[in-house]
Design a protein around this motif. Structure first.
Motif, PDB file in Angstrom:
ATOM      1  N   UNK A   1       0.822  -1.216   0.000  1.00  0.00           N
ATOM      2  CA  UNK A   1       0.000   0.000   0.000  1.00  0.00           C
ATOM      3  C   UNK A   1       0.854   1.264   0.000  1.00  0.00           C
ATOM      4  N   UNK A   2       2.029   1.207   0.630  1.00  0.00           N
ATOM      5  CA  UNK A   2       2.896   2.379   0.779  1.00  0.00           C
ATOM      6  C   UNK A   2       3.970   2.423  -0.309  1.00  0.00           C
ATOM      7  N   UNK A   3       4.261   1.293  -0.914  1.00  0.00           N
ATOM      8  CA  UNK A   3       5.395   1.168  -1.831  1.00  0.00           C
ATOM      9  C   UNK A   3       5.395   2.148  -3.009  1.00  0.00           C
ATOM     10  N   UNK A   4       4.269   2.415  -3.671  1.00  0.00           N
ATOM     11  CA  UNK A   4       4.335   3.357  -4.806  1.00  0.00           C
ATOM     12  C   UNK A   4       4.881   4.738  -4.404  1.00  0.00           C
ATOM     13  N   UNK A   5       4.440   5.267  -3.280  1.00  0.00           N
ATOM     14  CA  UNK A   5       4.945   6.567  -2.827  1.00  0.00           C
ATOM     15  C   UNK A   5       6.398   6.462  -2.378  1.00  0.00           C
ATOM     16  N   UNK A   6       6.755   5.337  -1.743  1.00  0.00           N
ATOM     17  CA  UNK A   6       8.142   5.114  -1.317  1.00  0.00           C
ATOM     18  C   UNK A   6       9.075   5.128  -2.529  1.00  0.00           C
ATOM     19  N   UNK A   7       8.669   4.463  -3.594  1.00  0.00           N
ATOM     20  CA  UNK A   7       9.501   4.400  -4.804  1.00  0.00           C
ATOM     21  C   UNK A   7       9.656   5.795  -5.403  1.00  0.00           C
ATOM     22  N   UNK A   8       8.566   6.558  -5.487  1.00  0.00           N
ATOM     23  CA  UNK A   8       8.660   7.913  -6.043  1.00  0.00           C
ATOM     24  C   UNK A   8       9.627   8.774  -5.229  1.00  0.00           C
ATOM     25  N   UNK A   9       9.538   8.703  -3.916  1.00  0.00           N
ATOM     26  CA  UNK A   9      10.407   9.524  -3.072  1.00  0.00           C
ATOM     27  C   UNK A   9      11.860   9.032  -3.115  1.00  0.00           C
ATOM     28  N   UNK A  10      12.060   7.725  -3.265  1.00  0.00           N
ATOM     29  CA  UNK A  10      13.411   7.179  -3.387  1.00  0.00           C
ATOM     30  C   UNK A  10      14.043   7.622  -4.704  1.00  0.00           C
ATOM     31  N   UNK A  11      13.278   7.592  -5.775  1.00  0.00           N
ATOM     32  CA  UNK A  11      13.772   8.070  -7.068  1.00  0.00           C
ATOM     33  C   UNK A  11      14.159   9.547  -6.954  1.00  0.00           C
ATOM     34  N   UNK A  12      13.357  10.336  -6.253  1.00  0.00           N
ATOM     35  CA  UNK A  12      13.672  11.749  -6.101  1.00  0.00           C
ATOM     36  C   UNK A  12      14.977  11.935  -5.316  1.00  0.00           C
ATOM     37  N   UNK A  13      15.199  11.123  -4.281  1.00  0.00           N
ATOM     38  CA  UNK A  13      16.468  11.198  -3.540  1.00  0.00           C
ATOM     39  C   UNK A  13      17.648  10.848  -4.448  1.00  0.00           C
ATOM     40  N   UNK A  14      17.447   9.890  -5.321  1.00  0.00           N
ATOM     41  CA  UNK A  14      18.499   9.541  -6.286  1.00  0.00           C
ATOM     42  C   UNK A  14      18.757  10.717  -7.235  1.00  0.00           C
ATOM     43  N   UNK A  15      17.685  11.306  -7.760  1.00  0.00           N
ATOM     44  CA  UNK A  15      17.835  12.432  -8.686  1.00  0.00           C
ATOM     45  C   UNK A  15      18.432  13.656  -7.995  1.00  0.00           C
ATOM     46  N   UNK A  16      18.205  13.792  -6.691  1.00  0.00           N
ATOM     47  CA  UNK A  16      18.785  14.889  -5.908  1.00  0.00           C
ATOM     48  C   UNK A  16      20.248  14.635  -5.550  1.00  0.00           C
ATOM     49  N   UNK A  17      20.758  13.436  -5.902  1.00  0.00           N
ATOM     50  CA  UNK A  17      22.147  13.109  -5.624  1.00  0.00           C
ATOM     51  C   UNK A  17      22.399  12.558  -4.240  1.00  0.00           C
ATOM     52  N   UNK A  18      21.361  12.289  -3.475  1.00  0.00           N
ATOM     53  CA  UNK A  18      21.540  11.752  -2.117  1.00  0.00           C
ATOM     54  C   UNK A  18      21.826  10.250  -2.134  1.00  0.00           C
ATOM     55  N   UNK A  19      21.177   9.516  -3.037  1.00  0.00           N
ATOM     56  CA  UNK A  19      21.380   8.073  -3.149  1.00  0.00           C
ATOM     57  C   UNK A  19      22.233   7.803  -4.383  1.00  0.00           C
ATOM     58  N   UNK A  20      23.398   7.198  -4.145  1.00  0.00           N
ATOM     59  CA  UNK A  20      24.284   6.844  -5.262  1.00  0.00           C
ATOM     60  C   UNK A  20      23.910   5.480  -5.838  1.00  0.00           C
ATOM     61  N   UNK A  21      23.702   4.518  -4.951  1.00  0.00           N
ATOM     62  CA  UNK A  21      23.356   3.157  -5.377  1.00  0.00           C
ATOM     63  C   UNK A  21      22.216   2.660  -4.494  1.00  0.00           C
ATOM     64  N   UNK A  22      21.378   1.836  -5.084  1.00  0.00           N
ATOM     65  CA  UNK A  22      20.339   1.176  -4.297  1.00  0.00           C
ATOM     66  C   UNK A  22      20.245  -0.267  -4.725  1.00  0.00           C
ATOM     67  N   UNK A  23      20.193  -1.115  -3.715  1.00  0.00           N
ATOM     68  CA  UNK A  23      20.238  -2.561  -3.939  1.00  0.00           C
ATOM     69  C   UNK A  23      19.210  -3.237  -3.042  1.00  0.00           C
TER      70      UNK A  23
END
Length: 131
Positions: free
Chosen positions: A52-74
């Protein structure tokens, strides 16, 4: 740099890490250059609650990646969870950012934050040799 030389450097560095600090003295301090964030799905979290929460989690995680905060995610292979390599140097800032994420706010994931830096024993290889 060829593979043999790199292997030798890594072997020496790891051996230096294992030296008794009473004999070798304290290792030099190094700056934090990255943070490893290890997320584990909390016990009792259901697939339905996470889904139920995952779609919003993915959007916010992608934004952190685009903001340069997340280099790699596994994804973790040993249990449900994730491992992020963060382009951050402040653990408190990383904790604050992840505390605002949907899965964390819902109590469905918990994180361990590990500050890491350059392998400090390598600096000992640069010290002048004693004659």
């Amino acid at each position: 740099m060829n593979f043999t030389f790199r292997s030798l450097v890594v072997t020496i560095a790891l051996a230096l890490c294992l030296l008794d600090t009473a004999q070798a003295g304290p290792l030099p301090k190094v700056p934090t250059t990255k943070i490893i964030a290890i997320g584990s799905v909390t016990p009792g979290a259901t697939n339905e609650a996470v889904s139920a929460v995952l779609p919003q989690e993915v959007r916010e995680t992608v934004q952190l990646h685009l903001d340069g905060k997340i280099e790699q995610w596994n994804v973790r292979n040993d249990k449900l969870g994730v491992v992020f390599i963060l382009n951050m140097t402040n653990v408190d800032e990383a904790k604050a950012i992840f505390a605002r994420m949907p899965l964390d706010r819902a109590g469905l994931i918990s994180f361990e934050f590990i500050p890491v830096g350059p392998l400090s024993p390598l600096s000992l290889l640069l010290a002048p040799a004693n004659p």
